[in-house]
Write an enzyme that holds these catalytic residues in place. Structure first.
Site, PDB file in Angstrom:
ATOM      1  CG  HIS A 249     -38.149  26.216   2.132  1.00 12.66           C
ATOM      2  ND1 HIS A 249     -38.951  26.668   1.106  1.00 12.66           N
ATOM      3  CD2 HIS A 249     -37.605  27.330   2.687  1.00 12.66           C
ATOM      4  CE1 HIS A 249     -38.881  27.982   1.034  1.00 12.66           C
ATOM      5  NE2 HIS A 249     -38.076  28.403   1.989  1.00 12.66           N
TER       6      HIS A 249
ATOM      7  N   GLY B 297     -38.274  22.169   7.766  1.00 13.12           N
ATOM      8  CA  GLY B 297     -37.322  21.070   7.771  1.00 13.12           C
ATOM      9  C   GLY B 297     -35.872  21.467   7.592  1.00 13.12           C
ATOM     10  CG  HIS B 298     -32.752  24.475   5.533  1.00 15.29           C
ATOM     11  ND1 HIS B 298     -32.184  25.706   5.766  1.00 15.29           N
ATOM     12  CD2 HIS B 298     -31.791  23.744   4.918  1.00 15.29           C
ATOM     13  CE1 HIS B 298     -30.958  25.727   5.299  1.00 15.29           C
ATOM     14  NE2 HIS B 298     -30.680  24.546   4.787  1.00 15.29           N
ATOM     15  CG  PHE B 299     -30.232  24.562   9.732  1.00 13.93           C
ATOM     16  CD1 PHE B 299     -29.203  24.119  10.540  1.00 13.93           C
ATOM     17  CD2 PHE B 299     -30.043  24.550   8.360  1.00 13.93           C
ATOM     18  CE1 PHE B 299     -28.008  23.688   9.999  1.00 13.93           C
ATOM     19  CE2 PHE B 299     -28.853  24.114   7.807  1.00 13.93           C
ATOM     20  CZ  PHE B 299     -27.827  23.679   8.636  1.00 13.93           C
TER      21      PHE B 299
ATOM     22  CB  ILE C  31     -31.055  29.519   7.464  1.00 16.15           C
ATOM     23  CG1 ILE C  31     -30.565  29.977   8.843  1.00 16.15           C
ATOM     24  CG2 ILE C  31     -30.189  30.149   6.374  1.00 16.15           C
ATOM     25  CD1 ILE C  31     -29.164  29.510   9.171  1.00 16.15           C
TER      26      ILE C  31
END
Length: 295
Positions: free
Chosen positions: A28, A31-33, A38
């Site tokens: 994750h 693809g998360h920021f 974070i």
């Protein structure tokens, strides 16, 4: 989706403690920021839910053919960001059991400081009960207040990625079917496939309620960030005020997310209904903040 590395359950008291070692080597974070990793807040909620599920299963060993599913979220607050290298401690306690529902009060902490807290509502369900919301091979888009969702050219993934920073495997909307910046309404679409990364750690292939909340948040942020005054900014998930799941989506479902964003200032509230065909599968009320992009 396994958000627990170790757990210690106190069966008699209905409490548990757990730990999640947060590593950059988790999908994750790609693809998360990207560039500013974070831990997604909804995965902290998942950690609380999984620890609560461990309490329930320990106290009811006869339910081994059942699974715990999150059917509600209440007053979830995201207090502080969690980064790779953090050791996330999780605490959970059974607060109430009524009508087959178990209310779990929980929180996550890093270095003794709360990062997320709130109440998770669980139900025990049998795998034999799992079935699609609508037994069909092709879905019709729901009728939403007279909107003709087929009338406009949808905004595809490339267009979505120009506005919000999420990328594979944490970009959770596939198209925008309707965008109204004056009325602050967005209708987005998410196709649920068996290749979803969050299915890989689940006993049964159903979309968890925290991930539905993330879909609604991404749709709401897309709408907010297309407003001229927010161009180039970022949207951060702040809280889940309430969330109710009626039927969990499964692979092959086509989810339609209908969201209204209330407020045009720094903080926004998103009220969302999620549909599979004509059927409402979840309703959510969440909050996010719009901040300057410092990168």
């Amino acid at each position: 989706m396994l958000m627990l590395d170790r757990a210690l359950v106190n069966e008699a008291e209905g409490t548990a403690e757990g730990v999640k070692a947060v590593s950059m080597n988790e999908a994750h974070f790609q693809g998360h920021f990207p560039g500013s990793p974070i831990m997604p807040g909804v995965l902290q909620v998942a950690a609380i839910a999984q620890l609560g599920g461990a309490i329930v299963k320990t106290r009811a060993p006869h339910t081994r053919d059942h699974y715990t599913t999150v059917v509600g979220l209440q007053r979830i607050k995201f207090r502080k960001p969690v980064f790779p290298g953090d050791l996330l401690m999780i605490e959970a306690e059974v607060k109430e059991e009524t009508d087959g529902r178990i209310l779990i009060a929980g929180k996550t902490l890093v270095d003794g400081e709360v990062t997320c807290q709130g109440t998770v509502v669980l139900e025990m369900r049998s795998s034999a009960e799992l079935s699609p919301v609508e037994d069909t091979l092709k879905y019709e888009l729901p009728k939403l207040d007279g909107l003709d969702l087929d009338a406009k050219e949808p905004i595809n993934t490339v267009g979505i990625e120009k506005v919000i920073p999420h990328r594979y495997p944490f970009l959770l909307i596939d198209r925008v079917l309707h965008l109204d910046n004056s009325g602050m309404r967005i209708v987005a679409l998410k196709n649920v496939t068996g290749n979803e990364t969050f299915f890989s750690g689940l006993q049964t292939p159903t979309v968890p309620l925290p991930m539905l909340a993330e879909m609604a948040a991404q749709a709401g942020c897309y709408l907010a960030l297309t407003c001229p005054e927010n161009k180039g900014k970022l949207g951060y998930f702040m809280s889940i005020d309430s969330a109710e799941l009626s039927t969990p989506p499964v692979p092959g479902d086509q989810l339609v997310i209908d969201s209204l964003v209330l407020g045009k200032g720094r903080f926004g509230k998103v009220e969302s209904k999620l549909y599979v065909g004509p059927h409402t599968v979840a309703e959510l009320a969440i909050k996010f903040a719009v901040v300057d992009n410092e990168n």
